[in-house]
Design an enzyme around this catalytic site. Structure first.
Site, PDB file in Angstrom:
ATOM      1  N   LYS A  89      -5.701  -1.962  -2.671  1.00  0.00           N
ATOM      2  CA  LYS A  89      -6.848  -1.733  -1.775  1.00  0.00           C
ATOM      3  C   LYS A  89      -7.558  -3.053  -1.492  1.00  0.00           C
ATOM      4  CE  LYS A  89      -6.986   2.954  -1.598  1.00  0.00           C
ATOM      5  NZ  LYS A  89      -7.176   3.828  -0.453  1.00  0.00           N
ATOM      6  N   ASP A 130     -14.037   6.372  -1.769  1.00  0.00           N
ATOM      7  CA  ASP A 130     -13.110   6.218  -0.648  1.00  0.00           C
ATOM      8  C   ASP A 130     -12.378   7.519  -0.333  1.00  0.00           C
ATOM      9  OD1 ASP A 130     -11.722   4.699   1.260  1.00  0.00           O
ATOM     10  OD2 ASP A 130     -10.050   4.399  -0.129  1.00  0.00           O
ATOM     11  N   ASP A 131     -12.011   8.265  -1.367  1.00  0.00           N
ATOM     12  CA  ASP A 131     -11.238   9.491  -1.149  1.00  0.00           C
ATOM     13  C   ASP A 131     -12.076  10.578  -0.497  1.00  0.00           C
ATOM     14  OD1 ASP A 131      -8.778   8.545  -2.498  1.00  0.00           O
ATOM     15  OD2 ASP A 131     -10.160   8.384  -4.183  1.00  0.00           O
ATOM     16  N   ARG A 191      -6.244  10.426 -10.805  1.00  0.00           N
ATOM     17  CA  ARG A 191      -5.621  11.105  -9.647  1.00  0.00           C
ATOM     18  C   ARG A 191      -5.100  10.024  -8.719  1.00  0.00           C
ATOM     19  NH1 ARG A 191      -5.739  10.239  -4.946  1.00  0.00           N
ATOM     20  NH2 ARG A 191      -7.675  10.966  -4.046  1.00  0.00           N
ATOM     21  N   TYR A 239       0.870  -1.184   0.000  1.00  0.00           N
ATOM     22  CA  TYR A 239       0.000   0.000   0.000  1.00  0.00           C
ATOM     23  C   TYR A 239       0.904   1.231   0.000  1.00  0.00           C
ATOM     24  CZ  TYR A 239      -4.207   2.585   1.371  1.00  0.00           C
ATOM     25  OH  TYR A 239      -5.253   3.463   1.401  1.00  0.00           O
ATOM     26  N   ASN A 264      -0.598  11.707   0.090  1.00  0.00           N
ATOM     27  CA  ASN A 264       0.196  10.508  -0.206  1.00  0.00           C
ATOM     28  C   ASN A 264       0.840  10.629  -1.578  1.00  0.00           C
ATOM     29  OD1 ASN A 264      -0.636   9.058   2.161  1.00  0.00           O
ATOM     30  ND2 ASN A 264      -2.638   8.810   1.188  1.00  0.00           N
ATOM     31  N   GLU A 284     -12.256   4.904  -6.517  1.00  0.00           N
ATOM     32  CA  GLU A 284     -10.939   5.210  -5.957  1.00  0.00           C
ATOM     33  C   GLU A 284     -10.108   6.023  -6.936  1.00  0.00           C
ATOM     34  OE1 GLU A 284     -10.121   3.752  -2.702  1.00  0.00           O
ATOM     35  OE2 GLU A 284      -8.713   5.402  -2.897  1.00  0.00           O
ATOM     36  N   ASP A 285      -9.574   7.104  -6.462  1.00  0.00           N
ATOM     37  CA  ASP A 285      -8.587   7.891  -7.204  1.00  0.00           C
ATOM     38  C   ASP A 285      -9.060   8.358  -8.586  1.00  0.00           C
ATOM     39  OD1 ASP A 285      -7.222   7.482  -4.901  1.00  0.00           O
ATOM     40  OD2 ASP A 285      -5.402   6.702  -5.805  1.00  0.00           O
TER      41      ASP A 285
END
Ligand SMILES: NC(=O)C1=CN([C@@H]2O[C@H](COP(=O)(O)OP(=O)(O)OC[C@H]3O[C@@H](n4cnc5c(N)ncnc54)[C@H](OP(=O)(O)O)[C@@H]3O)[C@@H](O)[C@H]2O)C=CC1
Ligand SMILES: CC(=O)C(=O)O
Ligand SMILES: [Mg+2]
Length: 577
Positions: free
Chosen positions: A262, A357-358, A244, A191, A499, A334-335
């Site tokens: 994930k 999630d973000d 992203r 991760y 991150n 996600e992202d």
């Protein structure tokens, strides 16, 4: 004569091995090869292994292959040998395909069932493994010890990552045992931060496909693509379009490392079966010029599709997912870049079991961190003033959940609790004079104030007790900023959430040193404990990984069909200490 049942197989291919009586199991071939384009069911795109009308004798199966003649067309495939080597003709492409009964050579190459040297004598006898393994039998504990030893030999985190991915492809039982038993050591490998570097170099380190890739080329065929995935009982999908990836920007198809990472946590931390997890990357192109020029890039070499073309592919995906897996399939976005993320969540939040999630997972984990921090600070969330650097998915998502929690705790209207929270974006403090030009998700945060450009000036003007970094920009909490927080507060709360580590707004060392050891600090990617004066400070990790596996498990177990804010609040409250 043995007849393979078509409907049983289509529903659950694994059931085939289960349907053989034990006495037959002993003489089953490891592979049954059925070939021929005529075996493809045009109506649903599934392959018909053997129809109810088509049968294969046990002798044929013991010999290693059974060629099936389609009873309707009478056309057979061109397979000549048990390995399905290609003898296709131009007008009759061969569809090689094999069903493995988990035994013998193929068992050792099946990551779901392989145990390597940990197969017992009894298992070696009954699964035709004699001679295929060296004689020694070792315990899984010893396998874990050996793998850990090997992984620790690598100095470079990316090499550790590759060793872990290789293990996941080879022996899932060992991979998850290793990860679960050593989660603190291995989380930064599978991760953040290492997964970030892996995505950046995904094309170079790519050896075998992971998950499902859906690209613009698959438009009109997304359901078919999903049906190509061997597992049918999927419970959770993590999907990205790679625009992203962490704070690293647009990594296109190389973003696949994120859903894979994930989902390994869904299993290791949430206990969801690996076979129920499906990583998906939707490839609509990339605007990353470096990748477009990279000869090892694995995605579509074109600029990102936008507007209707993008929306149509996403819609086809969302529709196909529900059609294939039902109402209770959990989808984690996600992202995605924020210009799509909020719209997708709004659009599908009312029709699917979906969360971003973000925006939402991050909000929940930060809420947990803040509730916990109140125990050190004294007082309640309603007593605090919040300032964010970064007003995108993470920033506004966290801000909204904090406002909801304060509203819940105090009965103050949401419009009032939002006024305790301020955000800075790339243009400065979000204030009412900017309202017209703001993206919709920033508008609730446009409070009355004169414009402020620099973060340090915003700190001095707003006088926050809590500073949260969600900008994706490393080292933006400068010495001046941290010192300003420390001069305003006895115990400044500073969360650098971006991150991977390179993008963290400040390091643990900087936060503790510049605040003379007074900061309450947490970060998105892990930092080692830091010695300052006579004390050792152990930084917290505020990362949605501490929420989404449990949230997902709860959603699946409860049979929920939608995600609501109350669930995110409950997850945050119960994760606090
Ligand atoms: N710890 C965790 O669990 C999580 C961490 N993150 C991290 O948070 C970061 C941001 O993610 P996300 O919110 O999704 O990204 P977004 O792109 O949605 O938001 C980024 C925000 O930062 C602002 N920004 C960019 N540069 C600057 C700058 N120099 N000064 C001030 N503001 C700036 C942008 O401003 P503008 O709007 O003007 O462009 C935007 O508002 C990433 O690094 C990500 O890895 C994300 C999710 C979870
Ligand atoms: C942790 C996470 O989801 C991110 O940085 O995007
Ligand atoms: Mg993310």
């Amino acid at each position: 004569m043995f007849s393979l049942n078509r409907s049983a197989f289509l529903n659950n291919p694994a059931s085939i091995s289960g349907s053989f009586p034990d006495k037959h199991r002993r003489i089953l071939p490891t592979r049954v090869v059925v070939a021929g384009s005529s075996n493809r069911d045009k109506s649903n795109g599934s392959l018909l292994m053997a129809t109810d009308e088509s049968t294969a004798t046990l002798k044929e199966m013991r010999d290693g292959y059974a060629e099936v003649v389609d009873p309707k067309s009478g056309v057979s495939g061109g397979v000549q040998d048990v390995y399905g080597e290609d003898t296709a003709t131009e007008d009759q492409p061969v569809t090689p395909w094999s069903v493995s009964v988990a035994s013998g050579y193929s068992l050792l190459r099946d990551p779901h069932h392989n145990k390597g040297l940990a197969f017992s004598e009894k298992e070696r006898n009954s699964h035709y493994l004699r001679g295929l393994l060296p004689p020694t039998v070792i315990s899984q504990e010893l396998q874990v010890k050996k793998m850990l030893h090997n992984i620790r030999q690598y100095q470079v985190p990316l090499q550790k990552y590759m060793a872990m991915m290789d293990l996941q492809e080879r022996n899932q039982k060992l991979f998850y045992k290793l990860l679960i038993d050593n989660v603190e050591e291995l989380l930064p490998i599978v991760y953040t931060p290492t997964v970030g570097e892996a995505c950046q170099k995904y094309g170079s380190i790519y050896s075998r496909p992971q998950g499902v890739f859906i690209s613009l080329k698959d438009k009109g065929k997304v359901l078919e693509v999903l049906r190509n995935w061997p597992e049918k009982n999927i419970q959770v999908i993590v999907v990205t379009d790679g625009e992203r990836i962490l704070g690293l920007g647009d990594l296109g198809c190389h973003g696949m490392g994120i859903p894979v990472g994930k989902l390994s946590l869904y299993t290791a931390l949430g206990g969801i079966r690996p076979s129920a997890c499906l990583p998906v990357t939707i490839d609509v192109g990339t605007n990353n010029e470096k990748l477009l020029d990279d000869e090892f890039y694995i995605g579509l070499r074109q600029k990102r599709a936008i507007g209707q073309e993008y929306a149509e592919l996403l819609h086809e995906f969302m529709t196909a997912v529900k059609q294939n897996y039902g109402e209770r399939i959990l989808i984690q976005f996600e992202d995605f870049a924020n210009h799509n993320a909020f719209d997708l969540l709004e659009k599908y939040g009312t029709t699917h079991l979906v969360f971003n999630d973000d925006i939402q997972g991050t909000a929940s984990v930060v809420l947990a961190g803040l509730i916990s921090a109140m125990k050190f600070l004294g007082g309640s969330l309603a007593d605090q003033r919040f300032l964010f650097l970064g007003a995108g998915e993470a920033g506004t998502g966290i801000a909204e959940l904090i406002a909801l929690e304060i509203s819940k705790q105090t009965n103050m209207p949401l419009e009032e609790t939002r006024k305790k929270i301020w955000l800075v974006d790339s243009k400065g403090l979000i204030v009412s004079s900017r309202l017209e030009s703001l993206q919709h998700f920033k508008k609730p945060w446009a409070h009355e104030h004169e414009p402020v450009k620099e973060l340090v000036d915003a700190v001095n003007a707003i006088k926050p007790t809590i500073l949260i970094g969600t900008s994706g920009q490393g080292r933006t909490f400068t010495k001046e900023v941290v010192e300003a927080m420390a001069s305003l507060n006895e115990k400044p709360i500073i969360f650098s959430l971006s991150n991977p580590t390179s993008q963290s707004e400040c390091t643990a060392e900087e936060a503790y040193t510049w605040s003379q050891g007074r900061a309450i600090f947490a970060s998105g990617s892990p930092f080692d404990p830091f010695e300052y004066g006579d004390n050792v400070f152990v930084p917290g990790q505020a990362n949605n990984a501490y929420i989404f596996p449990g949230l997902g498990l709860g959603l699946i177990m409860s049979g929920a069909i939608r995600v609501h804010d109350d669930m995110l609040l409950a997850a945050g409250e119960s994760t606090s200490f």
